[in-house]
Design a protein around this motif. Structure first.
Motif, PDB file in Angstrom:
ATOM      1  N   ALA A   1     -80.791 -62.136  36.878  1.00 38.13           N
ATOM      2  CA  ALA A   1     -79.428 -61.934  37.375  1.00 38.13           C
ATOM      3  C   ALA A   1     -79.441 -61.009  38.579  1.00 38.13           C
ATOM      4  O   ALA A   1     -78.779 -61.270  39.590  1.00 38.13           O
ATOM      5  CB  ALA A   1     -78.536 -61.358  36.267  1.00 38.13           C
ATOM      6  N   VAL A   2     -80.209 -59.933  38.494  1.00 34.28           N
ATOM      7  CA  VAL A   2     -80.207 -58.985  39.596  1.00 34.28           C
ATOM      8  C   VAL A   2     -80.891 -59.588  40.831  1.00 34.28           C
ATOM      9  O   VAL A   2     -80.370 -59.512  41.947  1.00 34.28           O
ATOM     10  CB  VAL A   2     -80.879 -57.654  39.172  1.00 34.28           C
ATOM     11  N   ILE A   3     -82.047 -60.218  40.616  1.00 36.99           N
ATOM     12  CA  ILE A   3     -82.782 -60.744  41.767  1.00 36.99           C
ATOM     13  C   ILE A   3     -82.062 -61.950  42.379  1.00 36.99           C
ATOM     14  O   ILE A   3     -81.750 -61.971  43.566  1.00 36.99           O
ATOM     15  CB  ILE A   3     -84.222 -61.147  41.373  1.00 36.99           C
ATOM     16  N   PHE A   4     -81.814 -62.968  41.560  1.00 36.90           N
ATOM     17  CA  PHE A   4     -81.355 -64.231  42.143  1.00 36.90           C
ATOM     18  C   PHE A   4     -79.840 -64.318  42.283  1.00 36.90           C
ATOM     19  O   PHE A   4     -79.339 -65.030  43.148  1.00 36.90           O
ATOM     20  CB  PHE A   4     -81.902 -65.406  41.336  1.00 36.90           C
ATOM     21  N   ALA A   5     -79.104 -63.603  41.411  1.00 39.33           N
ATOM     22  CA  ALA A   5     -77.649 -63.705  41.484  1.00 39.33           C
ATOM     23  C   ALA A   5     -77.057 -62.601  42.369  1.00 39.33           C
ATOM     24  O   ALA A   5     -76.349 -62.890  43.334  1.00 39.33           O
ATOM     25  CB  ALA A   5     -77.042 -63.654  40.087  1.00 39.33           C
ATOM     26  N   PHE A   6     -77.379 -61.347  42.058  1.00 32.02           N
ATOM     27  CA  PHE A   6     -76.822 -60.246  42.856  1.00 32.02           C
ATOM     28  C   PHE A   6     -77.447 -60.219  44.259  1.00 32.02           C
ATOM     29  O   PHE A   6     -76.768 -60.420  45.270  1.00 32.02           O
ATOM     30  CB  PHE A   6     -77.037 -58.916  42.122  1.00 32.02           C
ATOM     31  N   VAL A   7     -78.768 -60.000  44.316  1.00 34.45           N
ATOM     32  CA  VAL A   7     -79.427 -59.905  45.612  1.00 34.45           C
ATOM     33  C   VAL A   7     -79.394 -61.265  46.335  1.00 34.45           C
ATOM     34  O   VAL A   7     -79.157 -61.330  47.537  1.00 34.45           O
ATOM     35  CB  VAL A   7     -80.883 -59.402  45.449  1.00 34.45           C
ATOM     36  N   GLY A   8     -79.625 -62.338  45.584  1.00 34.01           N
ATOM     37  CA  GLY A   8     -79.630 -63.674  46.192  1.00 34.01           C
ATOM     38  C   GLY A   8     -78.321 -63.978  46.898  1.00 34.01           C
ATOM     39  O   GLY A   8     -78.299 -64.355  48.073  1.00 34.01           O
ATOM     40  N   ASN A   9     -77.198 -63.786  46.205  1.00 30.00           N
ATOM     41  CA  ASN A   9     -75.912 -64.087  46.825  1.00 30.00           C
ATOM     42  C   ASN A   9     -75.612 -63.156  48.003  1.00 30.00           C
ATOM     43  O   ASN A   9     -75.053 -63.592  49.012  1.00 30.00           O
ATOM     44  CB  ASN A   9     -74.788 -63.997  45.786  1.00 30.00           C
ATOM     45  N   ALA A  10     -76.018 -61.878  47.873  1.00 28.33           N
ATOM     46  CA  ALA A  10     -75.798 -60.940  48.984  1.00 28.33           C
ATOM     47  C   ALA A  10     -76.589 -61.404  50.206  1.00 28.33           C
ATOM     48  O   ALA A  10     -76.115 -61.348  51.343  1.00 28.33           O
ATOM     49  CB  ALA A  10     -76.219 -59.533  48.576  1.00 28.33           C
ATOM     50  N   MET A  11     -77.812 -61.869  49.941  1.00 27.84           N
ATOM     51  CA  MET A  11     -78.657 -62.311  51.047  1.00 27.84           C
ATOM     52  C   MET A  11     -78.067 -63.551  51.732  1.00 27.84           C
ATOM     53  O   MET A  11     -78.060 -63.640  52.954  1.00 27.84           O
ATOM     54  CB  MET A  11     -80.053 -62.575  50.484  1.00 27.84           C
ATOM     55  N   PHE A  12     -77.542 -64.475  50.937  1.00 31.29           N
ATOM     56  CA  PHE A  12     -76.943 -65.663  51.552  1.00 31.29           C
ATOM     57  C   PHE A  12     -75.719 -65.274  52.383  1.00 31.29           C
ATOM     58  O   PHE A  12     -75.487 -65.812  53.469  1.00 31.29           O
ATOM     59  CB  PHE A  12     -76.565 -66.704  50.493  1.00 31.29           C
ATOM     60  N   ALA A  13     -74.930 -64.328  51.853  1.00 27.84           N
ATOM     61  CA  ALA A  13     -73.761 -63.864  52.611  1.00 27.84           C
ATOM     62  C   ALA A  13     -74.212 -63.278  53.950  1.00 27.84           C
ATOM     63  O   ALA A  13     -73.680 -63.624  55.010  1.00 27.84           O
ATOM     64  CB  ALA A  13     -72.987 -62.817  51.801  1.00 27.84           C
ATOM     65  N   GLY A  14     -75.213 -62.412  53.893  1.00 27.03           N
ATOM     66  CA  GLY A  14     -75.711 -61.774  55.114  1.00 27.03           C
ATOM     67  C   GLY A  14     -76.279 -62.801  56.089  1.00 27.03           C
ATOM     68  O   GLY A  14     -76.036 -62.725  57.304  1.00 27.03           O
ATOM     69  N   ILE A  15     -77.020 -63.757  55.560  1.00 28.91           N
ATOM     70  CA  ILE A  15     -77.611 -64.785  56.429  1.00 28.91           C
ATOM     71  C   ILE A  15     -76.519 -65.643  57.068  1.00 28.91           C
ATOM     72  O   ILE A  15     -76.524 -65.879  58.273  1.00 28.91           O
ATOM     73  CB  ILE A  15     -78.601 -65.662  55.627  1.00 28.91           C
ATOM     74  N   TYR A  16     -75.562 -66.101  56.260  1.00 24.94           N
ATOM     75  CA  TYR A  16     -74.532 -66.994  56.791  1.00 24.94           C
ATOM     76  C   TYR A  16     -73.647 -66.275  57.815  1.00 24.94           C
ATOM     77  O   TYR A  16     -73.161 -66.891  58.755  1.00 24.94           O
ATOM     78  CB  TYR A  16     -73.673 -67.576  55.648  1.00 24.94           C
ATOM     79  N   TYR A  17     -73.437 -64.973  57.603  1.00 23.73           N
ATOM     80  CA  TYR A  17     -72.614 -64.238  58.565  1.00 23.73           C
ATOM     81  C   TYR A  17     -73.369 -64.023  59.875  1.00 23.73           C
ATOM     82  O   TYR A  17     -72.888 -64.369  60.959  1.00 23.73           O
ATOM     83  CB  TYR A  17     -72.191 -62.876  57.987  1.00 23.73           C
ATOM     84  N   SER A  18     -74.573 -63.467  59.760  1.00 28.65           N
ATOM     85  CA  SER A  18     -75.292 -63.063  60.970  1.00 28.65           C
ATOM     86  C   SER A  18     -75.828 -64.275  61.730  1.00 28.65           C
ATOM     87  O   SER A  18     -75.839 -64.283  62.959  1.00 28.65           O
ATOM     88  CB  SER A  18     -76.431 -62.119  60.612  1.00 28.65           C
ATOM     89  N   MET A  19     -76.254 -65.301  61.008  1.00 33.12           N
ATOM     90  CA  MET A  19     -76.851 -66.433  61.699  1.00 33.12           C
ATOM     91  C   MET A  19     -75.841 -67.148  62.601  1.00 33.12           C
ATOM     92  O   MET A  19     -76.146 -67.492  63.742  1.00 33.12           O
ATOM     93  CB  MET A  19     -77.442 -67.416  60.684  1.00 33.12           C
TER      94      MET A  19
END
Lengths: 56, 725
Positions: B62-80
């Motif tokens: 949950a922490v790796i793939f759900a919390f960090v994973g979703n945060a990473m996708f948010a960051g990628i989709y915003y910055s990219m």
């Protein structure tokens, strides 16, 4: 150092070449991307590094 | 050039942010329950799906793939979108990516507590979910590459290089580590195609690089975008970031074997892992310094701006964790730290500070921007920062102390040098209970901070108005020759060719993987076989699957390292040849309880060698045997009837994987199981207490219960190589 690694690698035939290959690959790669980084012109570097600031 | 009008997709960013926050709370709450299970082992007693062994993989996933994973996708989709001056390639793919990922998380949250687990750390999800992950990951990749191709900006900023490396490497890692053979297409159960040492090597090549390419590279990309953005100055050195990128992805992939030092893994692979792990400090610290120095000249802002505060602690945490990593890879340090709570402290500095704080900083910065308002309360954000920082310190420091204490006690001999000072493992657990208490307090503080964030975000969103699509304009990219232009340098050319760039990245990460893993898989002489090691009997195989289902591997290792203290405590050290039929390997990485590799061997001074009745009573009520034990009860194993419907399929699957069961073994499996179970049942019923409770029952006889298979497995452990007296 190499002697130490070689001793542990004896279970594979022709393994002497292993650490040498690894080192060569890594060293070459490292030199390549260092050269890559330092052949940029100053203006280009400045332009690229300001990309996040000019994106609105 | 004429300007084109288009919209950034903010809605997808917002969705990923919300998902990250929600699953962050869930994942950390599960973590907190686990922390309290150390203190009150029977907190969830009797509820199989809330037991420690099953919740632990749920917490990590949950922490790796759900919390960090979703945060990473948010960051990628915003910055990219902004760095490429383009909307995401396809709204449909964005949607499929988002909802597919959430479905996978929900599937994990259901199946892991039900005991469907492969037992391989951070890859516990069973095969149907593994396939879904691969598909959704490809969707993410296509969406990303598509956006890069239709960009309006010639140059690809370094953050996006990190995203590309993340996509490529996680795909390779996930596919190769998840190669498993389902027992049947209608069931969830599968077996890893690798066995023993090979499985361990592939798993930790994956495990280490999941940390590298899921928790590190995307966040470094985000650091290179958001830190300059928030501080409003360009990154300290763009040249350094190029060297940082290539050397990091090149070296990281080699370092996996440092998780297996002093194990039965061939020494040459261990040493290769150590050398590259030590080298890793250079690019890691290069990146950390690059991030921190970006703040040169704006340190005064850090005093007031909560977002920058979060970033500074995140980057500092990254620096601490990546200093500690190479240090832990040195064999003499690893001999102390491995299997102790030191490792738990180490990963939590990474997760709580680096991933957590970078995500929180990003959330506090993005949410007001996406709702055209100001953050509801800067004060609350500052409060979150301080309580979170205090939480990290209170979480990690006690566990460092605990780790040293454990290791010192495990290794302590009596003054005359003859026997272990703390022969009873339990003494070493009781000693660190105060540290477990402090850890739980630290975790509580950290989660409190996150709940404050939730409140702050809700209030901010309420007072603002959402901007789902943000209008922007930029000139289209002029078409130029795909070949190198006259006078164009090689790197400038390569950096405008995303596909070639991606191929080069793939080559960089494959070299290390291939050199390390192929010899162990292909060269037979690397795993010397031991003639007395035989496949498990059908009943033991069933017991082993129960061991996997209950997540016993989360607290018990099966790997005796070649130290005098361990040989004294557990028995002879483990050899590679002992594990050739272990699909998957169960070496474990933490010893909350004692090692079980030699559990079945009789006549040892300390652990192991117990009789069947002891194991029965121990699963029923561990505290009845040792008042201070923190082992939870596993009473449902005694109630549940063993499901034997798939045992022959399981054996056939094993045959496909190279385990030498004969056709007769498979045909007689049920009969053989009954014989072996009857023997154990006889032993159990010889005990008057057990006979009183189970002797004359008309329901399922004792020999058909799950506990009997588990006892059969535990009694088998280590006996193959036992010297017969």
């Amino acid at each position: 150092m190499l002697k130490f690694i070689k001793h542990n690698l004896e279970t594979i035939t022709g393994v002497e070449i292993y650490p040498i290959i690894s080192l060569t690959i890594f060293f070459t790669a490292f030199v390549l991307f260092t050269v890559w980084a330092f052949t940029y012109s100053k203006e280009k570097i400045k332009e690229i590094s300001e990309m996040p600031l000019n994106d609105e | 050039m004429e300007k084109q009008q288009f919209y950034y997709d903010n809605k997808i960013v917002r969705n990923f942010l919300y998902a990250s926050i929600v699953f962050g709370v869930v994942g950390m709450l599960v973590g907190l329950i686990l922390a309290f299970l150390f203190l009150f082992p029977n907190l969830t007693s009797g509820i199989s799906f809330l037991s420690f062994g099953r919740l632990r993989p749920l917490h990590t996933n949950a922490v790796i793939f759900a919390f960090v994973g979703n945060a990473m996708f948010a960051g990628i989709y915003y910055s990219m979108q902004r760095l490429l001056k383009a909307r995401m390639f396809s709204d449909l793919l964005s949607k499929i990516h988002f909802w597919g990922w959430q479905l996978i998380i929900v599937a994990a949250a259901i199946t892991l507590p039900l005991g469907y687990s492969t037992s391989k750390e951070y890859a516990e999800l069973e095969w149907p979910i593994d396939i879904a992950i691969a598909l959704i990951w490809v969707v993410f990749g296509i969406n990303m590459i598509g956006t890069i191709i239709k960009r309006r900006e010639r140059h690809i900023y370094v953050a996006i290089w990190f995203y590309i490396a993340t996509f490529v490497t996680v795909a390779v890692l996930h596919i190769f580590n998840s190669l498993e053979l389902p027992v049947s297409l209608s069931g969830m159960k599968s077996y890893s195609i690798y066995a023993g040492v090979q499985d361990a090597l592939v798993q930790w090549w994956y495990g280490h690089n999941a940390v590298a390419f899921f928790l590190t590279t995307p966040f470094l990309g985000m650091m290179y975008y958001f830190v300059p953005k928030v501080a409003n100055r360009p990154v300290y050195s763009y040249r350094l970031s190029i060297i940082h990128f290539w050397s990091l992805i090149f070296i990281y992939i080699w370092a996996g074997p440092h998780h297996l030092l002093y194990t039965a893994l061939p020494d040459w692979a261990q040493n290769l892992g150590v050398v590259f792990s030590v080298m890793l400090i250079a690019p890691s610290w290069g990146g950390m310094i690059n991030g921190l120095l970006t703040l040169r000249g704006v340190w005064d802002k850090v005093r007031t701006d909560a977002v920058l505060k979060f970033f500074v602690v995140a980057i500092t945490g990254y620096g601490m964790a990546t200093f500690e990593g190479p240090m832990l890879s040195l064999k003499n340090v690893n001999a102390i730290a491995h299997f102790t709570d030191w490792i738990i402290a180490h990963v939590h500095v990474g997760a709580l500070a680096w991933n957590g704080f970078l995500s929180f900083g990003m959330i506090y910065w993005l949410i007001p921007r996406m709702t055209k308002t100001k953050l509801f309360s800067e004060k609350l954000a500052n409060f979150h920062f301080w309580i979170g920082t205090l939480g990290i310190i209170l979480y990690s420091l006690p566990l460092y102390v605990a780790g040293f204490t454990q290791a010192s006690m495990w290794k302590q001999f009596k003054p005359d040098g003859g026997a272990l000072q703390y022969g009873n493992f339990l003494e070493t657990v009781t000693e660190i209970m105060p540290m477990y208490w402090m850890r739980a307090v630290g975790g509580t503080l950290y989660l409190t901070g996150v709940i404050v964030l939730v409140y702050n975000v809700i209030r901010t969103v309420r007072q603002g108005s959402p901007v789902e699509n943000e209008l922007v304009e930029a000139p289209a990219l002029a078409v130029i020759s795909p070949n190198r232009l006259k006078g164009e340098k090689l790197h400038s050319w390569l950096e405008r060719k995303p596909v070639q760039f991606m191929l080069l990245t793939t080559v960089a990460i494959l070299i290390g993987g291939l050199i390390q893993i192929l010899p162990t898989i292909l060269v037979k002489s690397n795993i010397p076989t031991i003639s007395s090691v035989k496949p498990y009997t059908p009943l033991e195989l069933q017991g082993r699957d129960l061991y996997i289902r209950e997540g016993c591997v989360g607290c018990h290792s099966q790997m005796v390292r070649p130290f005098r203290s361990e040989v004294e405590r557990y028995g002879d050290y483990s050899k590679a040849g002992e594990f050739v039929y272990d699909h998957p390997f169960l070496w474990g990485s933490k010893r909350t309880g004692p090692d079980l590799a030699r559990e079945g061997v009789k006549g040892k001074p300390f652990n192991g060698g117990r009789d069947d009745v002891w194991h029965f009573n121990h699963m029923y009520d561990p505290q009845g045997l040792n008042e201070k034990s923190i082992m939870p009860r596993y009473q449902w194993l005694i109630k549940n009837e063993l499901d034997n419907s798939t045992i022959q399929d399981k054996m056939r699957t094993m045959v496909t994987l190279g385990v030498p069961y004969s056709e007769a073994d498979i045909n007689n499996a049920l009969k053989h199981m009954d014989e072996q179970a009857t023997k154990i049942e006889t032993n159990l019923l010889a005990n008057p207490e057990i006979k009183k409770s189970f002797g004359k029952e008309t329901a399922a006889p004792l020999k058909n219960r799950e506990i009997v298979a588990l006892i059969a497995y535990l009694q088998r452990l280590g006996t193959d190589t036992q010297v017969k007296k």
